[in-house]
Design a protein around this motif. Structure first.
Motif, short mmCIF file in Angstrom:
data_model
loop_
_atom_site.label_atom_id
_atom_site.label_comp_id
_atom_site.label_asym_id
_atom_site.label_seq_id
_atom_site.Cartn_x
_atom_site.Cartn_y
_atom_site.Cartn_z
N ILE A 171 1.09 -8.20 -1.14
CA ILE A 171 -0.28 -7.76 -0.85
C ILE A 171 -0.46 -7.55 0.64
CG2 ILE A 171 -2.71 -8.46 -0.88
CD1 ILE A 171 -2.16 -9.92 -3.50
N TYR A 172 0.04 -8.50 1.44
CA TYR A 172 -0.12 -8.42 2.90
C TYR A 172 0.65 -7.23 3.48
CZ TYR A 172 -0.01 -9.75 7.82
OH TYR A 172 -0.13 -9.75 9.18
N GLN A 173 1.89 -7.01 3.00
CA GLN A 173 2.73 -5.95 3.56
C GLN A 173 2.30 -4.56 3.09
OE1 GLN A 173 6.69 -7.15 2.37
NE2 GLN A 173 6.94 -8.56 4.12
N ASN A 174 1.94 -4.43 1.82
CA ASN A 174 1.63 -3.11 1.26
C ASN A 174 0.17 -2.71 1.45
OD1 ASN A 174 4.27 -3.05 0.35
ND2 ASN A 174 3.74 -3.91 -1.66
N GLU A 175 -0.71 -3.67 1.65
CA GLU A 175 -2.13 -3.35 1.83
C GLU A 175 -2.56 -3.85 3.21
OE1 GLU A 175 -4.43 -4.13 -1.94
OE2 GLU A 175 -2.46 -4.70 -2.70
N SER A 176 -3.24 -5.02 3.26
CA SER A 176 -3.62 -5.62 4.54
C SER A 176 -4.17 -7.01 4.25
CB SER A 176 -4.69 -4.77 5.24
OG SER A 176 -5.91 -4.81 4.51
N ALA A 177 -4.44 -7.76 5.31
CA ALA A 177 -5.01 -9.10 5.14
C ALA A 177 -6.38 -9.01 4.48
CB ALA A 177 -5.11 -9.80 6.49
N ALA A 178 -7.09 -7.90 4.72
CA ALA A 178 -8.43 -7.73 4.14
C ALA A 178 -8.38 -7.66 2.61
CB ALA A 178 -9.08 -6.47 4.69
#
Length: 447
Positions: free
Chosen positions: A308-315
């Motif tokens: 999730i963090y790598q492919n999208e963002s922390a948000a």
């Protein structure tokens, strides 16, 4: 001895000259005794001298004499001013000695459980009657039974904060309760995990959920039905505990240890619930993502979080947060209002004072809150599940109004309540497991 004979006659509902396990159990449940089935059977087994499965008056009197000898000293210890009766202040002092701060309102409820002449004090005879029906082994067990009778949870994640908070001087009683509640919560969530996963599939995929779930079961086997359960267990108890601690601290800061109005409860419940929900919200997102992953690509919690963090963002860990917080307001408000109204009515009529009926009325309050807030919960889950949604990215990122309109266009009014039936089905076994296991585990933890 006349008072003991009156109690025997009161318990002997069918006037056959005996007190049966069923008659004893019904009276226990009437005053809110936990594990009434087990305790009533133990009493009859221990004092039934002729082994006919019931107690005659002489056998019942033997049970009373044992209790009288054991609890006379405890009663005098509770009666701090040695006036021959226990009052609200004595109950408050007792809880304080055990490390628990209790409000005067709850102390009054405990007195009313034992007070037969409505004097708002409990003399030795009334106390002994209560101990006979509520067969605690010691003071800690007695306090635990009182505390359990003041808290009733229908087993969902948005539990109402309990009325008792931990005194700073001693964490043992609070710790035992949290540990017992946490273990019970973990078991109930694990047992009902397949139902919870089905609810998530219905919220995101609607009518396509059943064939998708069946394909997942074929691909991943029975184990795939528990995807995301570890995160759900890790989230549930810490979030509820944090909510209770925030709620308790707010009571202290407001100087409102004694009584709170429904409006104050509503406001403090919303603030404490929203704060705890915000802290643990990323775990909720992870649970939904793991619920929706295909069984063949299921690689665990940490890999899911990294993806999730790598492919999208922390948000992305807070996607759907706005409808989630808004969802809590009608849920908490309606549940609190319905629960308080029903319980104030129920307590005026002893005929409704039983565990089964309290469970039913609490479930009505839970169902009312769910019905009013569920559309927001559906939008929240769809936004959390953006990576697995059949919608376009632009559609998935739309606001609340657009989200409502999009669901209505695709599925009509029915779409706002996809999966609500499974939520109700899950609540019943979840609540029963929580309610039963918490009492038993707390007893084990306190030994």
């Amino acid at each position: 001895m006349d008072q003991f004979h009156q109690l025997f006659t009161k318990l002997d509902k069918n006037n056959d000259g005996f007190v049966s396990v069923e008659e004893l159990k019904k009276e226990m449940k009437r005053i809110g005794v936990t594990q009434a089935d087990e305790k009533s059977q133990v009493i009859v087994k221990n004092y039934d001298q002729n082994r006919d499965g019931r107690l005659d008056y002489e056998e019942f009197l033997g049970y009373i004499m044992d209790k009288e000898r054991k609890w006379k000293i405890n009663f005098h210890a509770l009666d701090k001013n040695q006036c021959g009766a226990i009052d609200q202040e004595d109950i408050i002092d007792l809880f304080k000695e055990l490390g628990v701060v209790i409000s005067k309102r709850n102390a009054k409820k405990i007195i009313q459980m034992m007070d037969e002449d409505r004097s708002m004090t409990v003399d030795w005879g009334e106390f002994l009657h209560h101990i006979i029906i509520n067969p605690a082994e010691n003071i800690k067990d007695l306090v635990a039974s009182w505390r359990h009778s003041l808290v009733f949870d229908v087993g969902e994640s948005h539990s109402m904060p309990i009325e008792m908070t931990q005194d700073d001087a001693d964490l043992s009683v609070w710790g035992n309760f949290v540990l017992a509640a946490g273990l019970a919560d973990a078991v109930s969530r694990t047992v009902t995990a397949p139902i919870d996963r089905l609810k998530t599939l219905l919220q995101v995929h609607g009518s396509k959920a059943a064939p998708l779930g069946f394909r997942e079961l074929q691909a991943g086997g029975l184990r795939s039905m528990w995807q995301g359960n570890m995160v759900n267990v890790l989230k549930g108890t810490p979030q509820s505990t944090l909510q209770c601690l925030i709620y308790a601290q707010m009571k202290v800061q407001m100087g409102q240890r004694e009584t709170l109005s429904i409006q104050q409860r509503f406001g403090m419940g919303c603030v404490s619930g929203a704060s705890a929900h915000a802290v643990f919200y990323p775990l909720e997102v992870l649970k939904v993502r793991l619920n929706l992953q295909q069984a063949v690509s299921y690689h665990g919690v940490l890999r899911c979080a990294r993806a999730i963090y790598q492919n999208e963002s922390a948000a992305a860990f807070y996607r759907g947060f706005k409808p989630s917080i808004l969802c809590m307001i009608p849920y908490a408000g309606v549940e609190c209002a319905v629960h308080q109204s029903i319980m104030s009515w129920v307590k005026r009529d002893p005929a409704y004072n039983s565990e089964a009926k309290w469970f039913f009325f609490s479930f009505v309050a839970f169902a009312s809150g769910q019905a009013t807030s569920y559309p927001l919960a559906v939008i929240r889950t769809q936004q959390q599940a953006q990576a697995f949604s059949s919608l376009s990215p632009q559609a998935s990122n739309m606001g609340l109004v657009q989200g409502f309109l999009g669901i209505y266009e695709r599925q009509g009014l029915r779409g706002f309540y996809s999966g609500m039936g499974t939520s109700f089905v899950r609540a019943v076994p979840c609540a029963l497991l929580n309610y039963t296991l918490t009492a038993k585990l707390e007893t084990l933890c306190s030994q």
